[in-house]
Design an enzyme around this catalytic site. Sequence first.
Site, PDB file in Angstrom:
ATOM      1  N   ASP A  11       1.199  -1.121  -0.138  1.00 24.00           N
ATOM      2  CA  ASP A  11      -0.224   0.198   0.242  1.00 24.00           C
ATOM      3  C   ASP A  11       0.711   1.611   0.423  1.00 24.00           C
ATOM      4  O   ASP A  11       2.307   0.960   0.538  1.00 24.00           O
ATOM      5  CB  ASP A  11      -0.883   0.417   1.333  1.00 24.00           C
ATOM      6  CG  ASP A  11      -1.421   0.973   1.767  1.00 24.00           C
ATOM      7  OD1 ASP A  11      -2.391   1.595   0.435  1.00 24.00           O
ATOM      8  OD2 ASP A  11      -1.930   1.522   2.639  1.00 24.00           O
ATOM      9  N   ASP A  13      -0.363   5.048   1.328  1.00 26.50           N
ATOM     10  CA  ASP A  13      -0.692   5.954   2.487  1.00 26.50           C
ATOM     11  C   ASP A  13      -0.237   5.538   3.453  1.00 26.50           C
ATOM     12  O   ASP A  13      -0.944   4.316   3.456  1.00 26.50           O
ATOM     13  CB  ASP A  13      -1.524   6.684   1.878  1.00 26.50           C
ATOM     14  CG  ASP A  13      -1.910   7.276   0.997  1.00 26.50           C
ATOM     15  OD1 ASP A  13      -2.348   8.258   0.534  1.00 26.50           O
ATOM     16  OD2 ASP A  13      -1.409   7.866  -0.357  1.00 26.50           O
TER      17      ASP A  13
END
Length: 211
Positions: A11, A13
Amino acid sequence: MPDARFLVVFDADSTIIRNEVIELIADEAGRGAEVAAATEAAMRGEVDFATSLRSRVQELTGVPVASFARVLSRVEPTPGVHELIAAIHDRGGVAAVVSGGFHEILDTVAPSLGVDVWRANRLAVSGGALTGVVDGPIVDAAGKAEALREWAQTYGVAPSATIAVGDGANDLLMMDAAGLGVAFNAKPAVRRRADLVVGPVDLAALIPLLP
């Protein structure tokens, strides 16, 4: 393209970077607090991600594209990310990122960190400013899992040789699809379902997990 030994999909963020980029962009519109609260609810899995993203992007209406330079200056790489990606490459692996965030920021951040391939959402623009809508299909939980499977096929990596690293509810399907799902700096619901939980906010802690 030669086959890779393994694939690590991150991922973006709060995983490879410390920030939530949508909150940084919202700050430019003076709507940071409202968007931060909505992001937190989405990451905990309390609301549908795509619905939440559309409503949060609507709050960005009118933000000038020129302000992205200021947003980029505030992005902080997560400690250990450079060391981890270097170790992935040293061992013949591929480092990938799939994000519910935005290409407009990730297209600068990902190559600066040594990421090999990445995918994210795009923001619609008109007259040099954001229109408040997402341009094209939304990268949601199913989209993240599909990206992992697609990249594994592209690089000739068996599903068992894939690792997924994330923090939010929209990472769970990707983590389920991977050979090893790692909850990094993650929400409680994600920690409960992950194969492995990494607590310290230092990505170098994942190096011993690499094949």
